[in-house]
Design an enzyme around this catalytic site. Structure first.
Site, PDB file in Angstrom:
ATOM      1  N   ASP A  46       0.835  -1.206   0.000  1.00  0.00           N
ATOM      2  CA  ASP A  46       0.000   0.000   0.000  1.00  0.00           C
ATOM      3  C   ASP A  46       0.872   1.260   0.000  1.00  0.00           C
ATOM      4  O   ASP A  46       0.367   2.374  -0.079  1.00  0.00           O
ATOM      5  CB  ASP A  46      -1.018   0.002   1.153  1.00  0.00           C
ATOM      6  CG  ASP A  46      -0.384   0.029   2.521  1.00  0.00           C
ATOM      7  OD1 ASP A  46       0.859  -0.091   2.621  1.00  0.00           O
ATOM      8  OD2 ASP A  46      -1.126   0.173   3.520  1.00  0.00           O
ATOM      9  N   SER A  47       2.190   1.076   0.027  1.00  0.00           N
ATOM     10  CA  SER A  47       3.124   2.196  -0.189  1.00  0.00           C
ATOM     11  C   SER A  47       2.855   2.841  -1.555  1.00  0.00           C
ATOM     12  O   SER A  47       3.282   3.972  -1.806  1.00  0.00           O
ATOM     13  CB  SER A  47       4.581   1.721  -0.112  1.00  0.00           C
ATOM     14  OG  SER A  47       4.777   0.593  -0.940  1.00  0.00           O
ATOM     15  N   ASP A  85      -1.103  -6.191  -0.257  1.00  0.00           N
ATOM     16  CA  ASP A  85      -1.350  -5.522   1.022  1.00  0.00           C
ATOM     17  C   ASP A  85      -2.837  -5.276   1.227  1.00  0.00           C
ATOM     18  O   ASP A  85      -3.543  -4.892   0.286  1.00  0.00           O
ATOM     19  CB  ASP A  85      -0.652  -4.157   1.002  1.00  0.00           C
ATOM     20  CG  ASP A  85       0.346  -3.998   2.127  1.00  0.00           C
ATOM     21  OD1 ASP A  85       0.273  -4.763   3.113  1.00  0.00           O
ATOM     22  OD2 ASP A  85       1.201  -3.101   2.012  1.00  0.00           O
ATOM     23  N   GLU A 184       9.500  -4.043  10.573  1.00  0.00           N
ATOM     24  CA  GLU A 184       9.900  -2.742  10.017  1.00  0.00           C
ATOM     25  C   GLU A 184      10.341  -1.792  11.131  1.00  0.00           C
ATOM     26  O   GLU A 184       9.666  -1.653  12.168  1.00  0.00           O
ATOM     27  CB  GLU A 184       8.726  -2.113   9.239  1.00  0.00           C
ATOM     28  CG  GLU A 184       9.102  -0.728   8.683  1.00  0.00           C
ATOM     29  CD  GLU A 184       8.160  -0.198   7.608  1.00  0.00           C
ATOM     30  OE1 GLU A 184       7.218  -0.895   7.219  1.00  0.00           O
ATOM     31  OE2 GLU A 184       8.408   0.943   7.167  1.00  0.00           O
TER      32      GLU A 184
HETATM   33  O1  KIV Z   1       3.469  -1.071   1.644  1.00  0.00           O
HETATM   34  C1  KIV Z   1       4.633  -1.463   1.616  1.00  0.00           C
HETATM   35  O2  KIV Z   1       5.378  -1.247   0.660  1.00  0.00           O
HETATM   36  C2  KIV Z   1       5.128  -2.219   2.757  1.00  0.00           C
HETATM   37  C3  KIV Z   1       6.586  -2.537   2.817  1.00  0.00           C
HETATM   38  C4  KIV Z   1       7.365  -1.318   3.058  1.00  0.00           C
HETATM   39  C5  KIV Z   1       6.904  -3.599   3.791  1.00  0.00           C
HETATM   40  O3  KIV Z   1       4.380  -2.534   3.629  1.00  0.00           O
END
Ligand code: KIV
Length: 267
Positions: A46-47, A85, A184
């Site tokens: 979700d990044s 995610d 993290e």
């Molecule tokens: O959303 C994402 O990219 C993540 C990673 C940074 C682990 O959760």
């Protein structure tokens, strides 16, 4: 014959001491490139809300956006294990919603597993989703969806009490059936202790070298997102400059009439 990476392969890698490589990916062409490089796990994180859509944080990301990007990645038919995610509010409010949304990422998105943020507080949710035979990757420590509770993106587990809670979270997640856990933004020593205690693989991001695998955000390693530059990121390329150079050259050639030529035209 090409062999699809499964959660069993990922767990076997921990048992054999083989490090697990994980990167985020949000689209078809990048998934093709990354898969041909042999990445073990593709995370449709979700990044994407921050690095692709330009939001301040991951909270605005919707299920529809996660499905759209997961489908785009899946069209590359990756050999890698694809984990999608679960965005904010898609699993926190009730178990039935969590199960439905996890199912959508598998059925409509095509992912092989889902990831959600939270520790002991999410154990019941992890259990409910794994009971549907959907593999769950958990995520503890600096959990970006908890930005307001944490008061910003801060390293977690520095104090003994917090560290004990994170260990308890990791054990609760494993007991609930998660197949792996992202650690993290936690101290290296704590990540090492958690990795030693768990049978499931730990995937670190800002958690030091002792985790069973590592994950980073693709745009960070390519130098495509200047918004945040956490200490744990290593930049492997400056793709921003490559794009700027190409766009500048194009503009110059269009303005000068150098492009297009006969070679780019039809008779
Ligand atoms: O959303 C994402 O990219 C993540 C990673 C940074 C682990 O959760």
């Amino acid at each position: 014959m090409r062999k699809q990476v499964t959660i069993l392969d990922i767990q076997k890698m921990k048992a054999e001491g083989t490090k697990i490589s994980v990167l985020t990916c949000y689209d078809y062409p990048t998934a093709r490139i990354m898969d041909s490089c042999g990445i073990d796990v593709i995370l449709v994180g979700d990044s994407l809300g921050v690095v692709v859509a330009g939001h301040e944080n991951t909270l605005p990301v919707t299920m529809e956006e996660m499905l759209y990007h997961t489908r785009a990645v899946m069209r590359a038919n990756p050999r890698a294990l694809v984990v999608a995610d679960m965005p904010f509010l898609s699993y926190q409010t009730d178990l039935s919603l969590a199960r439905t949304n996890a199912g959508r990422l598998i059925k409509d998105g095509g992912a092989a597993a889902v990831k959600l943020e939270g520790g002991a507080n999410m154990a019941e949710t992890i259990r409910a989703i794994t009971m549907m035979d959907i593999p769950v990757m958990a995520h503890i420590g600096l959990t970006p969806q908890s930005i307001h509770r944490m008061g910003g993106y801060r390293v977690q587990g520095k104090k003994e009490e917090q560290a004990d809670q994170l260990m308890a979270d990791a054990l609760a997640i494993e007991a609930a059936g998660a197949f792996a856990v992202v650690l993290e933004g936690i101290p290296q020593k704590l990540a090492q202790r958690i990795t030693g205690r768990l049978a499931i693989p730990t995937i670190g991001i800002g958690a030091g070298p002792d985790c069973d695998g590592q994950v980073l955000v693709l745009h960070d390693i390519l130098g495509l997102c200047e918004k945040y530059s956490p200490k744990f990121v290593k930049r492997y390329a400056d793709v921003s400059s490559v794009i700027s150079d190409a766009v500048n050259a194009y503009i110059t050639e269009v303005k000068s009439g150098e492009f297009p030529t006969e070679a780019h035209s039809f008779n």
